[in-house]
Design a protein around this motif. Sequence first.
Motif, PDB file in Angstrom:
ATOM      1  N   ALA A   1      26.129  24.172  -1.500  1.00 30.47           N
ATOM      2  CA  ALA A   1      26.372  23.976  -3.211  1.00 30.47           C
ATOM      3  C   ALA A   1      25.870  22.189  -3.274  1.00 30.47           C
ATOM      4  N   MET A   2      26.074  21.630  -1.593  1.00 29.27           N
ATOM      5  CA  MET A   2      25.699  20.210  -1.909  1.00 29.27           C
ATOM      6  C   MET A   2      24.076  20.095  -2.181  1.00 29.27           C
TER       7      MET A   2
ATOM      8  N   ALA B   1      21.887  21.851  -3.579  1.00 31.54           N
ATOM      9  CA  ALA B   1      21.390  22.234  -4.973  1.00 31.54           C
ATOM     10  C   ALA B   1      21.449  21.357  -5.697  1.00 31.54           C
ATOM     11  N   GLN B   2      22.198  20.772  -5.744  1.00 31.81           N
ATOM     12  CA  GLN B   2      22.353  19.480  -6.563  1.00 31.81           C
ATOM     13  C   GLN B   2      22.118  18.559  -6.784  1.00 31.81           C
ATOM     14  N   GLY B   3      21.196  18.395  -5.207  1.00 27.09           N
ATOM     15  CA  GLY B   3      19.493  17.679  -5.187  1.00 27.09           C
ATOM     16  C   GLY B   3      20.851  16.368  -3.678  1.00 27.09           C
ATOM     17  N   LYS B   4      21.924  16.484  -3.413  1.00 25.99           N
ATOM     18  CA  LYS B   4      22.976  15.438  -3.246  1.00 25.99           C
ATOM     19  C   LYS B   4      22.585  15.701  -1.425  1.00 25.99           C
TER      20      LYS B   4
ATOM     21  N   TRP C   1      24.101  16.153   2.360  1.00 22.36           N
ATOM     22  CA  TRP C   1      25.280  16.351   3.062  1.00 22.36           C
ATOM     23  C   TRP C   1      25.425  15.627   4.273  1.00 22.36           C
TER      24      TRP C   1
END
Length: 368
Positions: A206-207, A209-212, A214
Amino acid sequence: MEKGKDEVFDAKVLYVEDEEDIREGIMEMLSRKIRDLHVATNGLEGLETFQVIAPDIVITDIRMPRMSGIEMARAIKQLKPNVQIIVTSAYSDINYFIESIDIGINQYVLKPVTRERLFMAIEKAAHIVNLQKQVNYQMDTIFKLHSAIDQSQSVVVIADENGVIQYVNKRYEEVTGYTQEEAKKLGLKIFQLSGNLVDLEEELKAMIAQGKVWKREYQTLRKNGEKYWEYASITPIKNEQGETISFVKVAEDITELRKVSEALVVSEQKHRNMIENLGEGIGVLDLTYSFIFANPALKTIFEQNDLEDVCLTDFVEKQDILKLKEQARLLQKTEKFQMGLGITTPTGRRKNLNLTITPQYDLNVHAV
């Protein structure tokens, strides 16, 4: 196309010509545009000069005494295949053309040599030289980066846009037990966390996928099934269009660090329990004489349920505090001292205490 009037070629050039009149005329022309120009009067001298100065570009005549330009060019190409060689040739030298191609001569400039044709050839050669230097610099940088990553004491993993592992460094192999070939052959993904870590995997996906980025500390498994603790960060790498093209994971094996940390916690709790159960009052003060810690016996003496952040000066006469501060100021690093101290409790009771005071220091020998 000729370079601008005030521009010069940033390349080292060797010019070889045996005929003095031609040599002087071309030298005068070249010296205006070439920052680093060297001259030889025949092929043998040219070869010897080349071995000393290692030029980027060689401009040479063909027919010369002692060693021809073709023979010199052949020897030079064996020493440095990428060197740019420009041959100045008369129409009658066309028989050398096939041999020149075989040697790898880069350009021909037919005589009589004009300024425009010569500088067009030099500009083309200089452009190729600069490209070679850029490529060599980039390759050298890539090699240094690869060496630094491969020899890093941190685990480094690079995966494609789907998370499939493409590269692991030596530290990864040491920590996990998987070789790079095994990781790639098994199709291991950077998102897969060995062991029962489904929730963490979902959080990770999920992280990113948001370009963040982890980051997490977790327990996982080596190839042999042994558990170990890892602190990792996984970063998505994007192209100029903002699309994720790869992922980079940097991780540390913190198993031993965790063991030490846990042992310190156990040791601290053990000593704290021992101090808590002592019949004597024990406390820790900061530099403002406020309590950081007080065991139950000390709280009883001061008739307080909680002494944390309470200042000793609330219980002591001003002259006694001044005496205490002066005594502490005169102490050497490892000294401790004893003194009597009168206090007044919140209920108004006057008590006389016998104190043993030991200063504590940090690693920079500052009193704490």
